[in-house]
Design an enzyme around this catalytic site. Structure first.
Site, PDB file in Angstrom:
ATOM      1  N   HIS A  99       1.010   4.893  -5.518  1.00 10.97           N
ATOM      2  CA  HIS A  99       2.016   3.762  -4.918  1.00 10.97           C
ATOM      3  C   HIS A  99       3.044   4.682  -4.077  1.00 10.97           C
ATOM      4  CE1 HIS A  99       4.011   0.255  -4.114  1.00 10.97           C
ATOM      5  NE2 HIS A  99       5.154   0.704  -4.603  1.00 10.97           N
TER       6      HIS A  99
ATOM      7  N   ASP B 186       3.762  -4.111  -5.412  1.00  7.28           N
ATOM      8  CA  ASP B 186       5.143  -3.987  -5.647  1.00  7.28           C
ATOM      9  C   ASP B 186       6.125  -4.848  -5.102  1.00  7.28           C
ATOM     10  OD1 ASP B 186       7.135  -2.661  -7.378  1.00  7.28           O
ATOM     11  OD2 ASP B 186       7.443  -1.037  -5.735  1.00  7.28           O
TER      12      ASP B 186
HETATM   13 ZN   LIG Z   1       7.176   0.076  -4.410  1.00  8.77          ZN
END
Ligand SMILES: [Zn+2]
Length: 1017
Positions: A263, A375
């Site tokens: 990520h 996220d």
């Molecule tokens: Zn993030």
């Protein structure tokens, strides 16, 4: 039997830590090195080769914050290497600190030909020998990035490390290791065996025979391995563990689909330019690991990040393309970046998919079908429809496991958007997007999976993110050992498409449904932090819409060239800044400073494009006169939607001084202001109704203490409400000329270290709208400024404009889910209403707000407040300091239709155009919509065929039909998906929405339905 397991485990742990782990390096030879620090920003490899390298030594300090140091390393591989059972490789330690990988120094290894070979970070710090060795001579470069540990362990304290300009020039690292090392592969395998079994011990219930057996095997291994000759006894040690590792797993265990991942936040505690390098290093790691291990796949999102690789690291990109073709690197998400989904406007969210998916199609011939947003800070109810129309079937996130109040009930489910479109959605129960693939995590995935019974599969994204390098050898070794191990859930190497296919086949029919937005009960400050970034986004979105509309008109009417290149470049910039730490305001000072600069550039470029298109459209000779261009999809001041014309003259409003203050009056409403500049009455003349509850005041600025428990820029906690100051003191009030040329009231206040100036004026004619222009010179710390309007309205919900529609949210605290929504997001308007009467507060650049029930002297009322500014101290210690300008408007008696109209008015104001005998037909709208359907975009097709794309939506949440009048020659209209390609993603579209059978273009839409039409030229 006595339970001696704790003592046994203590022995095992020490034995592994102090004897086995160090034995993995059988021998090491230091390399010689020289180094060169770049004068300022990073340079290309070729530029670095012109640097003046000077000799360095181990232990030397290096690295001012945010700078780059190039190291040149030379050495010889000893002639006897590699020995049987070993592997030679290079080990680099730049003085790693305790901060996690990605949050400190990082480096890239380059061969002398200028190809990036691999990234280097604390837990991924080897470089393969072969690509940098010729005839036993090692020769390579390390591009060291001395990125500082920005939080330094304290995620709330102000830091100067978040901007190169303030970070200072102290060296923050010291070189620790540049070696050629001989790795003992049996010891390496022994460590992986031990790690798998030791992890299992931690998760198995104490009373199980299996746990006791595993501990016994580990103790036997310790007995067998000789601490004085670990390398010579590793094979025998492994033999002691073989039975314990032989499996099999139980027949009904959970199946974890392990997907390699990293990520990488496109900007956050580092600037965008550093993300470009983080992505390069990470992909370098992934490719190096794929050359070595053939059993893992890697999910890689964000077209923007691929584009960086393509531009900056061409040889890496060629290797990447090869792995994509093999299906080992899997483009996921289909979006330009992993954007925020709360604040981007409807068309911008569409373009995230258009730009992303077009890139993947052009570069790889692929059509990704899973949304990948692990996220982002909550998910708009508009997303399923937008994603579906872009051809997406599935969606992955996990962020709602961060909720501070409620637990989402499902792991795998159908997510049904506000309009009814559905995505097959998965929240990985492992609850991380940075798994290390060990037993405790796999066990957690199994334990917390919410749909046990009918389903038993979950996805586990593994790998260090944010520059930590992604998956590692060690993680893959664990995945192999947990594939089919007694006492453990099963692990299989996989990719998201395979997971979603299998999960859908197993559970598609029975999976539950979650309807509407997925509100994140956390990070509620991100609707307000970094106001200038948010304003830049809103302004850019409006100007892009205008620029496309008028460029299309100029192309069709005047044969002007359509600015394809300029528009797509600007869109890409705007889409990048919608990344989930930029638009939400949660990045370092450097990022927001650059975003503000970029938005200023974009505004200038778009204003220029709009001016050019309009002047092409109205070109003519003779005497000049002034008209206005109305880009709103609704008529304004008598000028048709999307057309150019003269405004109707309307009677102006009046401003009168009274005994108690001032009265603003037009034919529809009277607004009474006190001598303190507070709104004491708002009277709707048509309805003969007072809106301000007795004894209350509106236009009330309220200053709150705003000290969240941890994440400063991210969070507003409910306790902000406890310490409040009403800003009722006034420095000065004057009658002035308003922005529309009429009479206005100017109110100046000062408080704490700040000042605020408001100009209030009433719309002319029959429009019961009070306009408010607020300018704040803000110098506060940890404060929240809100603008409040108490309303004499009884309602239990409020409506907030979102993408192509609105969200209806509770205005009370009945349940924990309702109470948790104490601060929410709206786009251009919010509305509170009784059954037949509503009040709208529209804005041109704010997003955060709260609408709640309140008690008034006459009973229940409604408090409507918009959040204007915050002043968090981390990660940007100067967030939001300085001057801000914002517009709001309060409209009495407004329907939902009226709410949109006022939102358009503030965001797409009439634009003066000077004309001299223009071709009258050029002033007529290209498209007229007769009916209650709104236009969201008018543009030329992305394929540059010259076809026109029209984006329409049903705004009120009901059924609507409209006739479309196209005022230009065309060869027919058809329904297309967001990718605009006829025939593509047809299964996801409502083809019956369009009827042209009798020669009239008739569109019929369901509630909040989005429709894209392609008009052939
Ligand atoms: Zn993030």
């Amino acid at each position: 039997m006595h339970d001696k397991s704790a003592i046994s485990l203590g022995r095992i742990d020490r034995f592994v830590r102090e004897w086995i782990a160090p034995a993995v390096v059988r021998a090491a030879e230091p390399l010689n090195f020289t180094f060169w620090e770049t004068p300022d920003e990073p340079v290309t490899f070729d530029e670095a080769m012109t640097g003046q390298f000077i000799p360095g030594e181990i232990g030397m300090p290096w690295g001012k914050p945010w700078r780059t140091t190039w190291f040149h390393l030379l050495g010889q591989v000893p002639q006897s290497w590699p020995l049987p059972g070993t592997r030679a490789e290079l080990l680099v330690d730049l003085g790693w600190i305790d901060a996690g990988p990605g949050f400190q120094a990082e480096a890239a290894a380059w061969n002398p030909q200028g190809d990036l070979i691999k990234g280097i970070s604390p837990r991924n710090h080897f470089v393969p020998l072969a690509p940098v060795t010729t005839d036993g001579n090692v020769d390579f470069y390390v591009e060291g990035a001395s990125n500082p540990d920005v939080p330094g362990g304290a995620w709330t304290r102000p830091t100067k490390m978040g901007d190169k300009a303030t970070a200072g020039d102290q060296m923050i690292y010291a070189v620790r290791q540049f070696d050629i090392a001989l790795i003992d592969v049996e010891v390496e395998a022994l460590i992986a065996d031990v790690f798998a079994l030791r992890g299992l011990v931690d998760v198995l219930p104490k009373e199980t025979p299996r746990r006791a057996e595993v501990i016994m095997a580990l103790e036997n291994m310790c007995d067998t391995v000789d601490p004085e000759n670990v390398q010579g006894t590793a094979v025998a040690g492994r033999a002691q563990l073989a039975d314990a590792l032989a499996g099999p797993a139980g027949a009904s265990v959970h199946e974890a689909y392990a997907v390699g991942h990293a990520h990488i936040d496109s900007a956050w505690l580092w600037p965008i330019r550093e993300t470009e390098r983080k992505v390069g290093r990470t992909v370098g790691n992934v490719l190096a690991l794929m050359d070595e291990l053939d059993d893992f796949r890697y999910a890689f999102s964000s077209a923007q990040q691929y584009k960086w690789i393509k531009e900056k690291y061409p040889s890496l990109y060629e290797r990447l393309k090869q792995r994509v073709a093999e299906g080992r690197i899997v483009p996921v998400g289909g979006m330009w970046v992993e954007s925020d989904t709360n604040m981007p406007g409807g068309e911008a969210l569409v373009r995230q998919f258009v730009a992303g998916k077009s890139f993947f199609k052009r570069e790889f011939g692929l059509d990704p079908r899973s949304v990948w947003l692990p996220d982002s800070f909550g998910y708009t109810g508009s997303l399923p429809q937008i994603a579906r129309q872009a051809g997406m079937r599935d969606m992955l996130t996990q962020k709602l496991t961060w909720n501070d109040t409620d637990i989402m009930p499902h792991s795998t489910f159908w997510w049904e958007g506000t309009d009814g479109s559905r995505l097959f959605t998965h929240f990985p129960p492992v609850a991380t997007y940075n798994s290390v693939l060990d037993s405790p995590e796999i066990e957690k995935a199994s334990r917390d999976f919410n749909d046990k019974g009918p389903a038993n599969k979950s996805l586990v994204p593994f790998g260090y993110g944010d520059g930590g390098g992604g998956p590692t050898r060690e993680m893959v070794f664990q995945g192999r050992r947990l594939a089919d191990l007694e006492g453990s859930p099963k692990v299989r190497m996989s990719d998201p498409d395979e997971f979603f296919d299998d999960a859908l086949a197993q559970y598609g029919e029975q999976a539950p449904t979650w309807v509407g937005e997925m509100y994140l009960e956390y990070h509620r400050g991100t609707y307000t932090s970094q106001h200038r970034t948010k304003r830049g986004n809103r302004r850019s979105e409006s100007l892009l819409y205008e620029a496309e509309l008028w460029a299309t008109a100029a192309n069709i009417r005047a044969g002007a060239e359509y600015p394809y290149e300029a528009l797509s470049r600007i869109w890409e910039d705007v889409l990048l800044m919608q990344f989930h730490d930029i638009l939400p305001g949660s990045s370092i000072a450097w990022v927001h400073r650059q975003a503000e600069e970029k938005y200023r550039e974009i505004e200038a470029q778009l204003e220029d494009l709009i001016r050019t298109s309009l002047s092409q459209l109205v070109a003519g000779e003779g005497e000049k006169r002034e008209l206005v261009a109305n880009s709103s999809p609704r008529p304004q001041s008598g000028v048709p939607a999307l057309g150019i014309g003269a405004t109707e003259t309307t009677p102006t409003s009046t401003l009168k001084a009274t005994e108690g203050g001032w009265l603003l009056e037009n034919s529809a409403a009277k607004f009474t202001m006190s001598k303190q500049g507070l709104l004491t009455s708002a009277y709707d003349m048509a309805e003969k109704r007072e809106i301000i509850p007795p004894g209350e005041v509106g236009n009330l600025l309220q200053l709150f203490r705003d000290i969240p428990n941890s994440w400063e820029a991210w969070d507003i906690e409910h306790h902000y409400k406890r310490v409040k100051t009403d800003l009722t003191d006034v420095d000065q009030i004057d009658e002035v000329e308003g922005p529309d040329g009429g009479q206005a009231l100017r109110i100046r206040r000062s408080f704490s270290n700040s000042t605020v100036e408001q100009v209030l004026w009433l719309a002319p004619g029959e429009d019961p709208t009070l306009h408010i222009l607020t300018e704040v010179d803000w110098h506060e710390k940890q404060k929240l400024l809100k603008l409040a309007f108490p309303l004499d309205l009884v309602t239990d919900t409020s409506e907030s404009e979102m993408q192509f529609g609105f969200a209806r949210r509770p205005a009370h605290d009945n349940t924990s889910w309702d109470a948790a929504k104490f601060e929410t997001v709206a786009h251009r308007w919010l509305r509170a209403a009784e059954s037949d009467y509503g009040v709208v507060l529209s804005n041109d650049c704010t997003y955060g707000h709260d609408v709640t029930r309140m008690r008034t002297r006459t009973g229940a009322g409604t408090l409507m407040r918009v959040s204007l500014l915050r002043a968090p101290l981390f990660p940007d210690p100067v967030a939001d300091q300085g001057r801000h300008v914002m517009r709001h408007a309060l409209t009495l008696g407004a329907t939902v239709r009226g709410a949109y109209d006022h939102g358009y008015e503030l965001n797409l104001p009439l634009r003066p155009v000077e004309v001299a005998n223009p071709a009258e037909e050029n002033l007529v709208p290209l498209v007229a919509v007769v009916g209650d359907i709104d236009v969201a975009a008018v543009k030329l097709a992305e394929d540059r065929s010259g076809d026109v794309i029209l984006r329409l939506f049903e705004p009120r949440g009901g059924r609507a039909s409209a006739e479309l009048e196209l005022d230009f020659p065309n060869a027919g209209v058809e329904v297309v998906g967001l990718l605009e390609e006829p025939g593509l993603h047809q299964d996801f579209l409502n083809l019956t929405a369009l009827d042209t059978s009798d020669g009239i273009i008739r569109v019929t839409l369901r509630p909040f339905e989005l429709l894209t039409l392609r008009v052939r030229r």
